[in-house]
Write a protein that holds these residues in place. Structure first.
Motif, PDB file in Angstrom:
ATOM      1  N   TRP A 130       0.872  -1.176   0.000  1.00 36.58           N
ATOM      2  CA  TRP A 130       0.000   0.000   0.000  1.00 36.58           C
ATOM      3  C   TRP A 130       0.906   1.222   0.000  1.00 36.58           C
ATOM      4  O   TRP A 130       1.650   1.463   0.950  1.00 36.58           O
ATOM      5  N   ALA A 131       0.884   1.976  -1.090  1.00 35.91           N
ATOM      6  CA  ALA A 131       1.695   3.184  -1.201  1.00 35.91           C
ATOM      7  C   ALA A 131       0.793   4.340  -1.620  1.00 35.91           C
ATOM      8  O   ALA A 131      -0.042   4.184  -2.517  1.00 35.91           O
ATOM      9  N   LEU A 155      -7.315  -8.411   0.454  1.00 30.26           N
ATOM     10  CA  LEU A 155      -8.553  -7.643   0.358  1.00 30.26           C
ATOM     11  C   LEU A 155      -9.248  -7.510   1.707  1.00 30.26           C
ATOM     12  O   LEU A 155      -9.663  -6.412   2.100  1.00 30.26           O
ATOM     13  N   GLU A 156      -9.373  -8.626   2.401  1.00 30.32           N
ATOM     14  CA  GLU A 156     -10.084  -8.602   3.676  1.00 30.32           C
ATOM     15  C   GLU A 156      -9.386  -7.693   4.679  1.00 30.32           C
ATOM     16  O   GLU A 156     -10.035  -6.899   5.374  1.00 30.32           O
ATOM     17  N   PHE A 157      -8.070  -7.799   4.746  1.00 25.85           N
ATOM     18  CA  PHE A 157      -7.342  -6.990   5.719  1.00 25.85           C
ATOM     19  C   PHE A 157      -7.350  -5.518   5.307  1.00 25.85           C
ATOM     20  O   PHE A 157      -7.477  -4.624   6.144  1.00 25.85           O
ATOM     21  N   PHE A 158      -7.226  -5.246   4.000  1.00 26.62           N
ATOM     22  CA  PHE A 158      -7.289  -3.866   3.529  1.00 26.62           C
ATOM     23  C   PHE A 158      -8.643  -3.245   3.858  1.00 26.62           C
ATOM     24  O   PHE A 158      -8.712  -2.122   4.393  1.00 26.62           O
ATOM     25  N   ARG A 199      -8.964  -2.497   7.595  1.00 28.90           N
ATOM     26  CA  ARG A 199      -8.128  -1.398   8.054  1.00 28.90           C
ATOM     27  C   ARG A 199      -8.517  -0.065   7.390  1.00 28.90           C
ATOM     28  O   ARG A 199      -8.440   0.989   8.013  1.00 28.90           O
ATOM     29  N   PHE A 200      -8.915  -0.090   6.151  1.00 29.12           N
ATOM     30  CA  PHE A 200      -9.323   1.127   5.439  1.00 29.12           C
ATOM     31  C   PHE A 200     -10.580   1.715   6.078  1.00 29.12           C
ATOM     32  O   PHE A 200     -10.661   2.930   6.330  1.00 29.12           O
ATOM     33  N   GLN A 219     -11.777   1.027   9.182  1.00 27.35           N
ATOM     34  CA  GLN A 219     -11.507   1.426  10.562  1.00 27.35           C
ATOM     35  C   GLN A 219     -10.758   2.751  10.633  1.00 27.35           C
ATOM     36  O   GLN A 219     -10.896   3.494  11.609  1.00 27.35           O
ATOM     37  N   GLY A 220      -9.983   3.040   9.606  1.00 23.21           N
ATOM     38  CA  GLY A 220      -9.246   4.297   9.559  1.00 23.21           C
ATOM     39  C   GLY A 220     -10.027   5.423   8.915  1.00 23.21           C
ATOM     40  O   GLY A 220      -9.429   6.442   8.511  1.00 23.21           O
ATOM     41  N   GLY A 221     -11.351   5.257   8.802  1.00 21.36           N
ATOM     42  CA  GLY A 221     -12.180   6.297   8.209  1.00 21.36           C
ATOM     43  C   GLY A 221     -11.943   6.473   6.719  1.00 21.36           C
ATOM     44  O   GLY A 221     -12.027   7.578   6.196  1.00 21.36           O
ATOM     45  N   PHE A 222     -11.643   5.369   6.031  1.00 18.67           N
ATOM     46  CA  PHE A 222     -11.357   5.372   4.592  1.00 18.67           C
ATOM     47  C   PHE A 222     -10.204   6.332   4.282  1.00 18.67           C
ATOM     48  O   PHE A 222     -10.257   7.131   3.343  1.00 18.67           O
ATOM     49  N   SER A 223      -9.164   6.194   5.098  1.00 17.92           N
ATOM     50  CA  SER A 223      -7.966   7.014   4.947  1.00 17.92           C
ATOM     51  C   SER A 223      -6.732   6.115   4.994  1.00 17.92           C
ATOM     52  O   SER A 223      -6.843   4.892   5.100  1.00 17.92           O
ATOM     53  N   ASN A 224      -5.548   6.724   4.952  1.00 16.92           N
ATOM     54  CA  ASN A 224      -4.289   5.973   5.005  1.00 16.92           C
ATOM     55  C   ASN A 224      -3.818   5.714   6.432  1.00 16.92           C
ATOM     56  O   ASN A 224      -2.668   5.288   6.637  1.00 16.92           O
ATOM     57  N   LYS A 225      -4.654   5.927   7.400  1.00 13.97           N
ATOM     58  CA  LYS A 225      -4.265   5.847   8.805  1.00 13.97           C
ATOM     59  C   LYS A 225      -3.598   4.521   9.166  1.00 13.97           C
ATOM     60  O   LYS A 225      -2.623   4.488   9.909  1.00 13.97           O
ATOM     61  N   ASN A 226      -4.116   3.422   8.652  1.00 14.72           N
ATOM     62  CA  ASN A 226      -3.611   2.093   9.026  1.00 14.72           C
ATOM     63  C   ASN A 226      -2.721   1.475   7.957  1.00 14.72           C
ATOM     64  O   ASN A 226      -2.557   0.256   7.919  1.00 14.72           O
TER      65      ASN A 226
END
Length: 501
Positions: free
Chosen positions: A337-338, A366-369, A372-373, A375-382
């Motif tokens: 993820w970049a 896919l599942e982990f992305f 995390r996506f 949970q991070g508010g659809f941001s790069n947080k995680n």
């Protein structure tokens, strides 16, 4: 600007859909599209998949692990809907022929584990421990696992209603047909499907991807991008410059030859992997044909010689059937993820299909992305957590595959000797093998390293016992302590198998 206008503009921004753009179709791209559309249907998200009308999919991966079963359950598609459309068959087992002849093991199996196998797992691992001490016990993996017996009997793994245990199994399928089926499902769920050739990629000042520019002049802007462009890795490598970490020092194979043969009257429920002079050949049964492929190292055999060897192995030297030749790029992205993009499928990495892990890695990614996506508010947080976990997953799968080569006992070619002599193994794999050879607790080691979610202790026992990685038998045998006999494992599993047709 008054507060009312500010609130109105804020409302417009908040109501703007988050646009996910997937570059590339194929199985990985359409799996992503389906999961996004299904799991995020309640969110304000727009999904577009862009694929070239001129580039076909490689279509080699035609086997799966049980994770594909979970995928179809997640998107609520029944086997009766997709399996006939994709010439799919059930897969309960992978059988390895000729990998460790010097140990006296001509063939062994790695079956998929089901709930019922919890009753026999301890007998298997204890027998392996006893055998490592030099005592004569039964250690053939497939004799302790129900799917191993179903494979021998050629039975479907679908459990009847009266069978009280959850069965796990994978599938064999035509990957081209599966991609088409998943495309139809995704479009029906509202995914925007564009057939366009992407000629350029626009970026924001901060390096994020802004849009895809197509040959027809269209600009496809997006908020987040998924790179499913195959080995080309158009977004992750060519645009964002993410480094590719090769596994060449660990895994020598870089080429494959693929060709079909007629299906047998009785269709098996297992994949067969046969060791050849410079690699191995898969045999995958579909409803209408066998899919065959020779995975080999071009450092040890020429393309023509490899094709001749494959045709000889398949008894079709005089066949007019055309073979396809493929090159493989084995390794993984340094980061998956970049910026505002993830790599998926061949774009994120590839480990040869010895244990059918390709789609498993797509699904896990896919599942982990998605978790995390969101949970991070659809941001790069995680993003960092995602990258750390995916790198470990790929390296863990690699180690298990490397062990197949490191432990081989073939002496018929430089290829197999070089694999056995290869010292480029990870500390993790070294420690696993060291624990086994020292007769220590392998299960505890797997738990300590936290690698059981890749391949668990039972999988490692199947591999090591299957290869016959044991010391010579002791001269004095107590003639007891074989739990396969004492716990009547054979009788138990044969009784269970009576429930299957």
């Amino acid at each position: 600007m008054n507060s009312e206008k500010q609130n109105a503009e804020s409302q417009n921004i908040n109501n703007k859909p988050l646009h996910l753009v997937i570059l590339g179709g194929g199985t990985a791209g359409w799996m992503a599209a389906n999961l996004f559309a299904k799991k995020w249907s309640a969110h304000n998200i727009k999904i577009t998949l862009v694929e070239s009308p001129d580039i076909g999919i490689i279509g080699v991966g035609e086997g799966s692990t049980p994770s594909l079963k979970r995928f179809f359950e997640m998107i609520e598609v029944d086997e009766s809907q997709w399996m006939p459309r994709c010439n799919a068959t059930y897969k309960v087992n992978i059988r390895f022929d000729g990998w460790s002849p010097a140990s006296g093991v001509n063939s062994y199996s790695h079956p998929f584990f089901s709930q019922v196998d919890t009753f026999t797992a301890k007998s298997f691992t204890v027998n392996c421990q006893t055998r490592r001490l030099g005592l004569d016990t039964h250690t053939q993996p497939e004799d302790f696992i129900l799917n191993g017996l179903l494979a021998k009997q050629g039975k479907s793994p679908v459990a009847p209603d009266n069978f009280p245990f959850q069965m796990e199994y994978g599938y064999h399928f035509d990957s081209h047909l599966l991609g088409k089926f998943l495309a139809e499902c995704a479009v029906a769920r509202g995914v925007n499907h564009l057939k366009e050739n992407v000629m350029a990629v626009e970026q924001h000042v901060n390096g994020d991807i802004a849009a895809l520019k197509t040959k027809s002049g269209n600009t496809i802007a997006g908020d987040f991008f998924i790179d499913c462009s195959g080995f080309a890795a158009v977004l992750m490598q060519k645009t964002l410059g993410v480094k590719f970490n090769s596994y060449k020092d660990n895994l020598f194979n870089d080429s494959a030859i693929v060709m079909p043969t007629p299906i047998s009257e009785s269709i098996p429920v297992e994949t067969v992997s046969t060791a050849l002079s410079a690699g191995w050949c898969w045999k995958i049964p579909l409803q209408n044909r066998f899919g065959n492929g020779y995975v080999y190292s071009s450092d040890f055999i020429s393309t023509d010689a490899a094709e001749t060897e494959l045709r000889r192995h398949l008894n079709c030297l005089d066949s007019s059937e055309q073979a396809r030749h493929l090159k493989m790029k084995v390794g993984r992205l340094e980061t998956h993820w970049a910026n505002n993009c993830i790599g998926l499928g061949l774009s994120q990495g590839f480990i040869e299909p010895l244990e059918a892990t390709a789609l498993h890695l797509v699904q896990i990614s896919l599942e982990f992305f998605m978790e995390r996506f969101e949970q991070g508010g659809f941001s790069n947080k995680n993003r960092d957590e995602f990258n750390t976990k995916l790198a470990k997953r790929f390296d863990g799968v690699r180690d298990y595959i490397v062990a197949h080569y490191k432990l081989n006992t073939r002496t018929d070619s430089d290829y197999w000797r070089a694999n056995r002599d290869n010292t480029n193994i990870s500390d993790s794999l070294y420690q696993v093998l060291d624990v086994w050879y020292k007769c220590e607790d392998l299960t505890k080691e797997i738990e300590s390293q936290q690698i059981g979610s890749y391949f668990d202790a039972m999988s490692w026992h199947c591999l090591l016992a299957g290869y016959g990685v044991f010391p010579p038998l002791a001269k004095n045998q107590p003639n007891k302590g074989d739990l396969y006999k004492e716990k009547k494992v054979q009788q138990f599993l044969h009784g269970c198998a009576l429930n299957f047709g």
